[in-house]
Design a protein around this motif. Structure first.
Motif, mmCIF file in Angstrom:
data_model
loop_
_atom_site.group_PDB
_atom_site.id
_atom_site.type_symbol
_atom_site.label_atom_id
_atom_site.label_comp_id
_atom_site.label_asym_id
_atom_site.label_seq_id
_atom_site.Cartn_x
_atom_site.Cartn_y
_atom_site.Cartn_z
ATOM 1 N N ALA A 31 0.852 -1.186 0.000
ATOM 2 C CA ALA A 31 0.000 0.000 0.000
ATOM 3 C C ALA A 31 0.889 1.237 0.000
ATOM 4 N N ALA A 32 0.593 2.149 -0.889
ATOM 5 C CA ALA A 32 1.379 3.379 -0.995
ATOM 6 C C ALA A 32 0.826 4.447 -0.061
ATOM 7 N N LYS A 33 1.711 5.220 0.542
ATOM 8 C CA LYS A 33 1.283 6.322 1.393
ATOM 9 C C LYS A 33 1.051 7.588 0.589
ATOM 10 N N ILE A 34 1.582 7.632 -0.615
ATOM 11 C CA ILE A 34 1.400 8.785 -1.484
ATOM 12 C C ILE A 34 0.922 8.300 -2.847
ATOM 13 N N SER A 35 0.360 9.212 -3.610
ATOM 14 C CA SER A 35 -0.080 8.848 -4.946
ATOM 15 C C SER A 35 0.801 9.548 -5.971
ATOM 16 N N GLY A 36 0.797 9.049 -7.170
ATOM 17 C CA GLY A 36 1.577 9.647 -8.242
ATOM 18 C C GLY A 36 1.832 8.655 -9.347
ATOM 19 N N TYR A 37 2.467 9.137 -10.392
ATOM 20 C CA TYR A 37 2.809 8.287 -11.523
ATOM 21 C C TYR A 37 4.109 7.544 -11.238
ATOM 22 N N VAL A 38 4.170 6.303 -11.629
ATOM 23 C CA VAL A 38 5.361 5.484 -11.414
ATOM 24 C C VAL A 38 6.404 5.851 -12.464
ATOM 25 N N ALA A 39 7.594 6.216 -12.001
ATOM 26 C CA ALA A 39 8.677 6.587 -12.907
ATOM 27 C C ALA A 39 9.602 5.400 -13.189
ATOM 28 N N ASP A 40 9.805 4.533 -12.187
ATOM 29 C CA ASP A 40 10.740 3.427 -12.358
ATOM 30 C C ASP A 40 10.398 2.313 -11.369
ATOM 31 N N VAL A 41 10.618 1.085 -11.795
ATOM 32 C CA VAL A 41 10.460 -0.089 -10.937
ATOM 33 C C VAL A 41 11.793 -0.840 -10.983
ATOM 34 N N PRO A 42 12.673 -0.614 -9.976
ATOM 35 C CA PRO A 42 14.012 -1.199 -10.033
ATOM 36 C C PRO A 42 14.106 -2.654 -9.573
ATOM 37 N N VAL A 43 12.998 -3.354 -9.442
ATOM 38 C CA VAL A 43 13.019 -4.773 -9.075
ATOM 39 C C VAL A 43 12.396 -5.590 -10.195
ATOM 40 N N SER A 44 12.709 -6.873 -10.215
ATOM 41 C CA SER A 44 12.146 -7.746 -11.243
ATOM 42 C C SER A 44 11.127 -8.691 -10.616
ATOM 43 N N VAL A 69 13.199 -8.934 -1.860
ATOM 44 C CA VAL A 69 13.580 -7.587 -1.452
ATOM 45 C C VAL A 69 13.594 -7.518 0.067
ATOM 46 N N ASP A 70 14.510 -6.737 0.599
ATOM 47 C CA ASP A 70 14.621 -6.558 2.038
ATOM 48 C C ASP A 70 13.712 -5.427 2.489
ATOM 49 N N ALA A 71 13.436 -5.384 3.771
ATOM 50 C CA ALA A 71 12.618 -4.314 4.334
ATOM 51 C C ALA A 71 13.308 -2.976 4.115
ATOM 52 N N GLY A 72 12.568 -2.005 3.647
ATOM 53 C CA GLY A 72 13.119 -0.676 3.405
ATOM 54 C C GLY A 72 13.722 -0.490 2.031
ATOM 55 N N ALA A 73 13.749 -1.524 1.222
ATOM 56 C CA ALA A 73 14.320 -1.412 -0.122
ATOM 57 C C ALA A 73 13.354 -0.648 -1.035
ATOM 58 N N VAL A 74 13.906 0.068 -1.992
ATOM 59 C CA VAL A 74 13.102 0.821 -2.946
ATOM 60 C C VAL A 74 12.556 -0.155 -3.981
ATOM 61 N N ILE A 75 11.227 -0.199 -4.105
ATOM 62 C CA ILE A 75 10.622 -1.085 -5.098
ATOM 63 C C ILE A 75 9.924 -0.296 -6.199
ATOM 64 N N VAL A 76 9.585 0.973 -5.928
ATOM 65 C CA VAL A 76 8.934 1.821 -6.923
ATOM 66 C C VAL A 76 9.412 3.244 -6.718
#
Length: 86
Positions: free
Chosen positions: A28-41, A46-53
């Motif tokens: 669940a996202a806390k903010i809304s917006g357009y997705v610019a990049d998804v650095p995971v496959s 993924v570990d806790a706190g890792a950037v997924i979007v």
């Protein structure tokens, strides 16, 4: 019989119980917006706190610029009021 099995049944996977064991988690996202990049496959651990979007920052930059502009207008109004008092 072997030819029929080879052509029609062999290429397909089969299972006895038709269940898949998997762990899935909702995000669940806390903010809304357009997705610019998804650095995971797909299916990547993924570990806790890792950037997924990564969210596109343009909307937030515009809001920040507007707020800074309003601060400038408020400071100018204060300066004008102080000049009138003097």
């Amino acid at each position: 019989g072997y030819f029929v099995w080879l052509v029609y049944f062999h290429p397909y996977e089969s299972t006895d119980d038709a269940f898949i064991d998997a762990r899935s988690f909702s995000v669940a996202a806390k903010i809304s917006g357009y997705v610019a990049d998804v650095p995971v496959s797909d299916n990547q651990h993924v570990d806790a706190g890792a950037v997924i979007v990564k969210i596109d920052p343009r909307d937030y930059q515009i809001a920040l610029d507007q707020s800074n502009g309003q601060i400038g207008v408020a400071k100018a109004a204060i300066s004008s009021a102080e000049a009138q008092i003097a």
